[in-house]
Design a protein around this motif. Structure first.
Motif, PDB file in Angstrom:
ATOM      1  N   ALA A   4     -28.883 117.996 -21.717  1.00 29.75           N
ATOM      2  CA  ALA A   4     -28.284 116.900 -20.923  1.00 29.75           C
ATOM      3  C   ALA A   4     -26.837 117.158 -20.551  1.00 29.75           C
ATOM      4  CB  ALA A   4     -28.367 115.596 -21.726  1.00 29.75           C
ATOM      5  N   CYS A   5     -26.202 118.106 -21.218  1.00 30.41           N
ATOM      6  CA  CYS A   5     -24.773 118.330 -20.941  1.00 30.41           C
ATOM      7  C   CYS A   5     -24.593 118.856 -19.516  1.00 30.41           C
ATOM      8  CB  CYS A   5     -24.184 119.315 -21.947  1.00 30.41           C
ATOM      9  SG  CYS A   5     -22.455 119.706 -21.568  1.00 30.41           S
ATOM     10  N   PRO A   6     -23.855 118.120 -18.663  1.00 32.57           N
ATOM     11  CA  PRO A   6     -23.739 118.549 -17.268  1.00 32.57           C
ATOM     12  C   PRO A   6     -22.778 119.715 -17.088  1.00 32.57           C
ATOM     13  CG  PRO A   6     -22.447 116.555 -17.650  1.00 32.57           C
ATOM     14  CD  PRO A   6     -23.132 116.878 -18.949  1.00 32.57           C
ATOM     15  N   GLY A  20     -22.409 122.445 -19.461  1.00 35.90           N
ATOM     16  CA  GLY A  20     -22.714 123.654 -20.244  1.00 35.90           C
ATOM     17  C   GLY A  20     -21.750 123.845 -21.402  1.00 35.90           C
ATOM     18  N   ALA A  21     -21.211 122.747 -21.916  1.00 34.48           N
ATOM     19  CA  ALA A  21     -20.203 122.861 -22.982  1.00 34.48           C
ATOM     20  C   ALA A  21     -20.828 123.053 -24.364  1.00 34.48           C
ATOM     21  CB  ALA A  21     -19.317 121.615 -22.984  1.00 34.48           C
ATOM     22  N   LEU A  22     -22.112 122.707 -24.514  1.00 29.17           N
ATOM     23  CA  LEU A  22     -22.775 122.872 -25.821  1.00 29.17           C
ATOM     24  C   LEU A  22     -23.444 124.244 -25.826  1.00 29.17           C
ATOM     25  CD1 LEU A  22     -24.255 119.268 -26.138  1.00 29.17           C
ATOM     26  CD2 LEU A  22     -22.310 120.217 -27.400  1.00 29.17           C
ATOM     27  N   LEU A  34     -14.805 123.212 -21.306  1.00 24.11           N
ATOM     28  CA  LEU A  34     -15.766 122.778 -20.281  1.00 24.11           C
ATOM     29  C   LEU A  34     -16.126 121.304 -20.395  1.00 24.11           C
ATOM     30  CD1 LEU A  34     -18.266 125.778 -20.584  1.00 24.11           C
ATOM     31  CD2 LEU A  34     -16.511 125.462 -18.832  1.00 24.11           C
ATOM     32  N   CYS A  35     -15.820 120.712 -21.537  1.00 24.86           N
ATOM     33  CA  CYS A  35     -16.330 119.371 -21.843  1.00 24.86           C
ATOM     34  C   CYS A  35     -15.612 118.282 -21.038  1.00 24.86           C
ATOM     35  CB  CYS A  35     -16.174 119.124 -23.344  1.00 24.86           C
ATOM     36  SG  CYS A  35     -16.593 117.459 -23.845  1.00 24.86           S
ATOM     37  N   ARG A  36     -16.389 117.415 -20.413  1.00 24.61           N
ATOM     38  CA  ARG A  36     -15.821 116.337 -19.592  1.00 24.61           C
ATOM     39  C   ARG A  36     -15.050 115.324 -20.425  1.00 24.61           C
ATOM     40  NH1 ARG A  36     -20.490 115.346 -14.992  1.00 24.61           N
ATOM     41  NH2 ARG A  36     -19.971 117.266 -13.914  1.00 24.61           N
ATOM     42  N   SER A  37     -15.461 115.183 -21.648  1.00 24.09           N
ATOM     43  CA  SER A  37     -14.758 114.249 -22.515  1.00 24.09           C
ATOM     44  C   SER A  37     -13.346 114.793 -22.781  1.00 24.09           C
ATOM     45  CB  SER A  37     -15.545 114.091 -23.822  1.00 24.09           C
ATOM     46  OG  SER A  37     -15.070 113.010 -24.534  1.00 24.09           O
ATOM     47  N   GLY A  89     -14.024 109.976 -20.744  1.00 22.91           N
ATOM     48  CA  GLY A  89     -15.057 110.364 -21.689  1.00 22.91           C
ATOM     49  C   GLY A  89     -16.371 110.686 -21.009  1.00 22.91           C
ATOM     50  N   CYS A  90     -17.361 110.998 -21.809  1.00 20.71           N
ATOM     51  CA  CYS A  90     -18.685 111.371 -21.289  1.00 20.71           C
ATOM     52  C   CYS A  90     -19.695 111.055 -22.371  1.00 20.71           C
ATOM     53  CB  CYS A  90     -18.685 112.870 -20.959  1.00 20.71           C
ATOM     54  SG  CYS A  90     -20.322 113.565 -20.653  1.00 20.71           S
ATOM     55  N   ASP A  91     -20.760 110.365 -21.992  1.00 20.49           N
ATOM     56  CA  ASP A  91     -21.765 109.963 -22.982  1.00 20.49           C
ATOM     57  C   ASP A  91     -23.072 110.730 -22.829  1.00 20.49           C
ATOM     58  OD1 ASP A  91     -20.087 108.059 -24.066  1.00 20.49           O
ATOM     59  OD2 ASP A  91     -20.840 106.431 -22.801  1.00 20.49           O
ATOM     60  N   ALA A  92     -23.096 111.726 -21.940  1.00 23.87           N
ATOM     61  CA  ALA A  92     -24.385 112.346 -21.607  1.00 23.87           C
ATOM     62  C   ALA A  92     -25.116 112.889 -22.830  1.00 23.87           C
ATOM     63  CB  ALA A  92     -24.171 113.458 -20.577  1.00 23.87           C
ATOM     64  N   CYS A  93     -24.401 113.519 -23.754  1.00 22.98           N
ATOM     65  CA  CYS A  93     -25.093 114.146 -24.893  1.00 22.98           C
ATOM     66  C   CYS A  93     -25.447 113.157 -26.002  1.00 22.98           C
ATOM     67  CB  CYS A  93     -24.299 115.319 -25.456  1.00 22.98           C
ATOM     68  SG  CYS A  93     -22.619 114.932 -25.945  1.00 22.98           S
ATOM     69  N   THR A  94     -24.772 112.039 -26.079  1.00 21.64           N
ATOM     70  CA  THR A  94     -25.149 111.056 -27.109  1.00 21.64           C
ATOM     71  C   THR A  94     -26.217 110.098 -26.576  1.00 21.64           C
ATOM     72  OG1 THR A  94     -23.206 109.774 -26.483  1.00 21.64           O
ATOM     73  CG2 THR A  94     -23.032 111.038 -28.500  1.00 21.64           C
TER      74      THR A  94
HETATM   75  S1  SF4 Z   1     -19.337 114.959 -23.881  1.00 20.45           S
HETATM   76 FE1  SF4 Z   1     -20.373 115.446 -21.916  1.00 20.45          FE
HETATM   77  S2  SF4 Z   1     -19.476 117.379 -21.234  1.00 20.45           S
HETATM   78 FE2  SF4 Z   1     -18.924 117.122 -23.412  1.00 20.45          FE
HETATM   79  S3  SF4 Z   1     -20.520 118.192 -24.556  1.00 20.45           S
HETATM   80 FE3  SF4 Z   1     -21.221 116.069 -24.369  1.00 20.45          FE
HETATM   81  S4  SF4 Z   1     -22.461 116.011 -22.486  1.00 20.45           S
HETATM   82 FE4  SF4 Z   1     -21.266 117.905 -22.453  1.00 20.45          FE
END
Ligand code: SF4
Ligand code: SF4
Length: 299
Positions: free
Chosen positions: A186-188, A190-192, A202-205, A229-234
């Protein structure tokens, strides 16, 4: 009732979704943390490298520390504005958790009948909080690099209370991520990474909150869909389906947070008024405007 049972009961009555105890000692994850720093994956968070050695043991923060009481407080995973991470839309967690942990420290000293030396850590001291939360049996470190707490999910803030008191350690839990890779996929940005590291560059958060100056070009730099912040991965974690009822009311979203267009038009006074008491206020109007422009594809 044992001291350990008393602490667990008090922690629950203070609203913590989970609590546990670990013996204070050398950090297990420090060598990996050093590797992460050496590879530059902490990006512009130079404060992490400056005080890295102190993270080797809680005794560096509280001489004579014998136990680490770790706690998790749940915040809502839904509601509020889609432009901001859900954790940031309520009151600042540093204050909310810090007050509770200080109250817990007082209760422990009263019950012990002697002065107890302690130190509260809520993202405010160089402590590898996630490791101590895992060692205290709260849950495990998920592939999204956040703590996953069975029954409470991964929308949790972590706090720790270092104590000079010897306490019995809680049993640890092993990871239950299994074959799941939903967060990684789900990470948009590629930070994980496949080696388990989170590359903050790379992380949007990281980029929307910690990064100073212009945003870099690239997958994370666009910030499409977020201003803070970014909630995509949680959001995709199946464990997050549990525990919404445990969210503390002070983390409920502040109503009517501005969208990117409204942020761009905000005055300094308006910014202070809207974001007072939330973690968003910490980044200031300039950085929030930068993010608002990036979120809607403008520079
Ligand atoms: S917070 Fe967003 S950008 Fe950062 S690792 Fe999680 S999904 Fe990826
Ligand atoms: S989404 Fe899956 S892999 Fe990621 S933390 Fe949750 S259970 Fe683990």
């Amino acid at each position: 009732m044992s001291m350990e049972a008393f602490i667990m009961e008090r922690a629950a009555s203070l609203g913590f979704a989970a609590a546990g105890i670990a013996r204070a000692g050398a950090s297990r994850s420090w060598p990996r943390y050093r590797q992460w720093l050496d590879a530059g994956m902490h990006a512009g968070m130079s404060y992490l490298a400056r005080r890295a050695r102190e993270r080797e043991t809680p005794a560096a923060l509280l001489p004579g520390a014998r136990s680490v009481l770790a706690v998790a407080a749940r915040y809502p995973s839904r509601g509020g504005s889609r432009w901001y991470s859900t954790y940031a839309q309520g009151l600042d967690y540093h204050e909310a958790l810090g007050l509770r942990l200080r109250a817990l420290a007082d209760d422990i000293a009263k019950r012990a009948g002697r002065p107890v030396r302690s130190r509260v850590c809520v993202d405010t001291a160089p402590l590898l909080e996630r490791e101590w939360a895992v060692r205290a049996g709260l849950g495990w470190l998920g592939r999204q690099n956040s703590l996953v707490v069975p029954g409470a999910g991964c929308c949790v803030f972590i706090g720790a209370l270092l104590l000079d008191m010897e306490l019995e350690a809680s049993p640890e839990r092993s990871s239950q991520c299994g074959d799941c890779r939903l967060c990684v996929d789900a990470c948009p940005a590629g930070a994980l990474r496949h080696d388990g590291f989170l590359d903050a560059r790379l992380c949007r958060s990281y980029l929307s909150i910690e990064h100073a100056g212009a945003l870099p070009a690239g997958p994370g730099g666009g910030l499409a869909g977020t201003v803070y912040g970014c909630d995509a991965c949680t959001a995709v974690c199946p464990w997050n389906r549990q525990g919404e009822n445990l969210a503390l009311s002070e983390f409920n979203p502040v109503p009517e947070l501005p969208d990117p267009g409204q942020i761009i038009a905000l005055s300094a006074g308006g910014f202070e008024r809207v974001f007072a008491g939330t973690p968003i206020r910490r980044i200031g109007l300039g950085r929030l405007r930068r993010n608002a422009l990036a979120a809607i594809g403008r520079t």
